[in-house]
Structures are given as structure tokens and as C-alpha cells.
Design an enzyme around this catalytic site. Structure first.
Site, PDB file in Angstrom:
ATOM      1  N   SER A   8       0.817  -1.223  -0.046  1.00 32.85           N
ATOM      2  CA  SER A   8       0.024  -0.046   0.069  1.00 32.85           C
ATOM      3  C   SER A   8       0.723   1.236  -0.024  1.00 32.85           C
ATOM      4  O   SER A   8       1.438   1.489   0.959  1.00 32.85           O
ATOM      5  CB  SER A   8      -0.883  -0.014   1.216  1.00 32.85           C
ATOM      6  OG  SER A   8      -1.602   1.224   1.449  1.00 32.85           O
ATOM      7  N   HIS A  33      -1.054  -1.187  -4.201  1.00 29.79           N
ATOM      8  CA  HIS A  33      -2.244  -0.911  -3.723  1.00 29.79           C
ATOM      9  C   HIS A  33      -2.325   0.631  -3.604  1.00 29.79           C
ATOM     10  O   HIS A  33      -1.563   1.106  -2.828  1.00 29.79           O
ATOM     11  CB  HIS A  33      -2.497  -1.827  -2.488  1.00 29.79           C
ATOM     12  CG  HIS A  33      -3.714  -1.483  -1.625  1.00 29.79           C
ATOM     13  ND1 HIS A  33      -4.767  -2.316  -1.933  1.00 29.79           N
ATOM     14  CD2 HIS A  33      -4.233  -0.769  -0.683  1.00 29.79           C
ATOM     15  CE1 HIS A  33      -5.840  -2.153  -1.221  1.00 29.79           C
ATOM     16  NE2 HIS A  33      -5.628  -1.102  -0.577  1.00 29.79           N
ATOM     17  N   ASP A  35      -4.785   3.555  -2.075  1.00 29.86           N
ATOM     18  CA  ASP A  35      -5.859   3.923  -0.986  1.00 29.86           C
ATOM     19  C   ASP A  35      -6.325   5.316  -1.384  1.00 29.86           C
ATOM     20  O   ASP A  35      -5.557   6.298  -1.013  1.00 29.86           O
ATOM     21  CB  ASP A  35      -5.501   3.742   0.280  1.00 29.86           C
ATOM     22  CG  ASP A  35      -5.171   2.259   0.581  1.00 29.86           C
ATOM     23  OD1 ASP A  35      -6.032   1.531   0.695  1.00 29.86           O
ATOM     24  OD2 ASP A  35      -4.204   1.795   1.374  1.00 29.86           O
ATOM     25  N   MET A  37      -9.008   8.055  -0.297  1.00 27.86           N
ATOM     26  CA  MET A  37      -9.654   8.468   0.831  1.00 27.86           C
ATOM     27  C   MET A  37     -10.260   9.999   0.579  1.00 27.86           C
ATOM     28  O   MET A  37      -9.594  10.872   0.187  1.00 27.86           O
ATOM     29  CB  MET A  37      -9.153   8.449   1.920  1.00 27.86           C
ATOM     30  CG  MET A  37      -8.577   7.303   2.298  1.00 27.86           C
ATOM     31  SD  MET A  37      -7.341   7.459   3.890  1.00 27.86           S
ATOM     32  CE  MET A  37      -6.701   5.634   3.817  1.00 27.86           C
ATOM     33  N   HIS A  66      -7.952   1.039  -4.299  1.00 25.78           N
ATOM     34  CA  HIS A  66      -9.294   0.842  -3.172  1.00 25.78           C
ATOM     35  C   HIS A  66      -9.722   2.373  -2.870  1.00 25.78           C
ATOM     36  O   HIS A  66      -9.018   3.162  -2.166  1.00 25.78           O
ATOM     37  CB  HIS A  66      -8.378   0.079  -2.085  1.00 25.78           C
ATOM     38  CG  HIS A  66      -9.142   0.109  -0.781  1.00 25.78           C
ATOM     39  ND1 HIS A  66      -8.620  -0.079   0.419  1.00 25.78           N
ATOM     40  CD2 HIS A  66     -10.650   0.061  -0.810  1.00 25.78           C
ATOM     41  CE1 HIS A  66      -9.485  -0.269   1.367  1.00 25.78           C
ATOM     42  NE2 HIS A  66     -10.713  -0.158   0.860  1.00 25.78           N
ATOM     43  N   MET A  68     -12.144   4.377  -0.948  1.00 26.55           N
ATOM     44  CA  MET A  68     -12.546   4.644   0.308  1.00 26.55           C
ATOM     45  C   MET A  68     -13.594   6.107   0.076  1.00 26.55           C
ATOM     46  O   MET A  68     -12.880   6.986   0.725  1.00 26.55           O
ATOM     47  CB  MET A  68     -11.675   4.492   1.371  1.00 26.55           C
ATOM     48  CG  MET A  68     -11.410   3.138   1.712  1.00 26.55           C
ATOM     49  SD  MET A  68      -9.941   3.341   2.699  1.00 26.55           S
ATOM     50  CE  MET A  68      -8.568   3.370   1.567  1.00 26.55           C
ATOM     51  N   MET A 137     -11.553  -6.036   4.694  1.00 18.85           N
ATOM     52  CA  MET A 137     -10.879  -5.023   5.536  1.00 18.85           C
ATOM     53  C   MET A 137     -10.682  -5.483   6.968  1.00 18.85           C
ATOM     54  O   MET A 137     -11.528  -5.980   7.457  1.00 18.85           O
ATOM     55  CB  MET A 137     -11.425  -3.643   5.558  1.00 18.85           C
ATOM     56  CG  MET A 137     -11.435  -2.712   4.558  1.00 18.85           C
ATOM     57  SD  MET A 137      -9.826  -2.352   3.981  1.00 18.85           S
ATOM     58  CE  MET A 137      -9.212  -1.427   5.350  1.00 18.85           C
ATOM     59  N   ASP A 175      -6.740  -6.692   3.904  1.00 19.47           N
ATOM     60  CA  ASP A 175      -6.108  -5.457   4.124  1.00 19.47           C
ATOM     61  C   ASP A 175      -6.176  -4.769   5.427  1.00 19.47           C
ATOM     62  O   ASP A 175      -7.335  -4.472   5.869  1.00 19.47           O
ATOM     63  CB  ASP A 175      -6.750  -4.363   2.939  1.00 19.47           C
ATOM     64  CG  ASP A 175      -6.121  -3.008   2.770  1.00 19.47           C
ATOM     65  OD1 ASP A 175      -5.154  -2.787   3.664  1.00 19.47           O
ATOM     66  OD2 ASP A 175      -7.120  -2.236   2.303  1.00 19.47           O
TER      67      ASP A 175
END
Ligand code: DX5
Ligand code: ZN
Length: 220
Positions: A8, A33, A35, A37, A66, A68, A137, A175
Site C-alpha cells: 500500500s 495498492h 488507497d 480517501m 481501493h 474509500m 478489511m 487489507d
């Protein structure tokens, strides 16, 4: 045990991101990965489209994005253009799960559905025959370097059992809070894609950290 490691980028040193990517490649990693957000679905803001487009020009790693973010369907096309290979999104973030999966597929990308630690795993299993990846998660989404939540191991087992019983080939990714010490348990429960933030990047010793994670996986 064979597994795919998806480090990540959230845990990297963003001031030397080109060097971090090179180290990941030197370490033989194939997935990255990412992330994303939005400060709304989770209580944090990370990075987004311009960062992903920039690093897309520097590496051929498989971009495991990913999301979020609330109502992810709004951004699927833009993340595809930025260079995502796979987009996963939280079932808690939208009531339009089917439409979002279809939208990701229509752009030629792989799709994943994600459940947070307190969400029933059946909420993603019901899409298991339609997606390329299920993501469980094992920390509350929003921050790296948290502790693995043990109750998630049972969710991994349930998901693996479901995939086996239905002869489905979707990846099962886990994750949050994974390190060389707990990796074996998670692989034995049935995960085949492992996200590692802190464990892959700490100390800036990416090659050595990845080696340690690979070695830990071998004993599983
Ligand atoms: C948390 C992120 C994770 C996190 C993993 O919201 O989805 O990918 O960065 O980091 P570690 O491995 O440090 O828990
Ligand atoms: Zn993640």
C-alpha cells in the site's frame, strides 16, 4: 504458500516516490495498492487522480485501486483514465453496488467489492460471481499502521469456503495490520492477495521488508 503481495503506497515516503516505486520493482512486486480517501466515507484524505496518473507513467505495476469514497460510481471513469487496472469500492459507500460493478467492467477494468470489519461478509459474497476480487478489511478503513482485528480471520475463512463451494475464481484480498508475524494465519484462512503498508515500507528498507513477507508466506 503462493500469494500476491500488494504493497500500500499510503505508507511510502511521498517525497521520494519514484525511488520507492523502483525499490518495489527491484523487490519483484507486481501489484500496487492505492488507497483513495475522500474525508467523507472515511475520516482521512489521502491522494487521488493526479498522483495516480503521474505514477502510471513511471511503472507497469498492476494498479489495485481501493476507493474509500462515498458514491464511488461518480469517479470510476476518471480512475480508469488515470490508469487503474482494478477498482474496488466499499459496499457501505453506495446503494448502487451492481451498477458500480457494471460501470467498472464497461471500462474494461477488473472490479472488486470491499467490506469493512463490522460489515457481514455476506454483503460482498453476494457479488462473488460477478467480480474479480473480494476485499476484506481487517482494520477500520482510513489509516495505515493499525492492529489487525482478529475477528476478521473467520470472515476470510467463510469467504474462501464460499468461493470453493461455488467454484469461483475471484481473488480474496485482505487489507490492514498484516505483517510477517500474522501473515501465515491469514493465508491459511484462505487469502490470496495481501495488502501491506507499514510492513512493506517501514524504515525505507522495502526490498528487505518484501523479502521478509515472502519468507513468512513460504512457511504457511
Ligand atoms: C487503510 C488502508 C490500508 C492500509 C494498510 O484504510 O486501506 O490499505 O494502508 O496499511 P497497514 O498495512 O499499515 O495496515
Ligand atoms: Zn487499502
Amino acid at each position: 504458500m503462493e500469494y500476491i503481495l500488494s504493497p500500500s503506497l499510503l505508507a511510502c515516503d511521498f517525497s521520494t516516490i519514484g525511488e520507492e516505486l523502483k525499490q518495489l520493482e527491484d523487490a519483484g512486486v507486481e501489484w500496487l495498492h492505492l488507497d483513495v480517501m475522500d474525508g467523507q466515507f472515511v475520516d482521512n484524505i489521502s491522494f487521488g487522480l493526479p498522483v495516480i496518473s503521474s505514477i502510471r507513467r513511471k511503472t507497469n505495476l498492476f494498479f489495485d485501486v481501493h476507493l474509500m469514497i462515498t458514491e464511488p460510481i461518480r469517479f470510476v471513469e476518471r480512475f480508469a483514465q488515470a490508469g487503474a487496472d482494478l477498482i474496488s469500492f466499499h459496499v457501505e459507500a453506495t446503494s448502487r453496488v451492481q451498477e458500480t460493478i457494471d460501470s467498472i467492467h464497461s471500462l474494461g477494468l477488473k472490479a472488486g467489492v470491499v467490506c469493512s470489519p463490522d460489515t457481514d461478509v455476506n454483503e460482498i459474497l453476494k457479488y462473488a460471481d460477478q467480480v474479480e476480487l473480494l476485499l476484506i478489511m481487517s482494520v477500520q478503513p482510513g489509516f495505515g499502521a493499525q492492529t489487525y482485528l482478529d475477528h476478521c480471520t473467520e470472515k476470510i475463512r467463510q469467504a474462501r469456503q464460499y468461493l470453493t463451494e461455488h467454484a469461483l475464481t475471484a481473488h480474496l484480498e485482505v487489507d490492514g495490520g498484516i505483517n510477517a508475524s500474522n501473515l501465515k494465519t491469514i493465508l491459511e484462512a484462505g487469502a490470496d492477495v495481501i495488502v501491506a503498508g507499514n510492513a512493506a515500507f517501514y524504515g525505507g528498507n522495502i526490498v528487505a521488508n518484501v523479502e521478509a513477507l515472502k519468507a513468512a508466506g513460504m512457511s504457511a
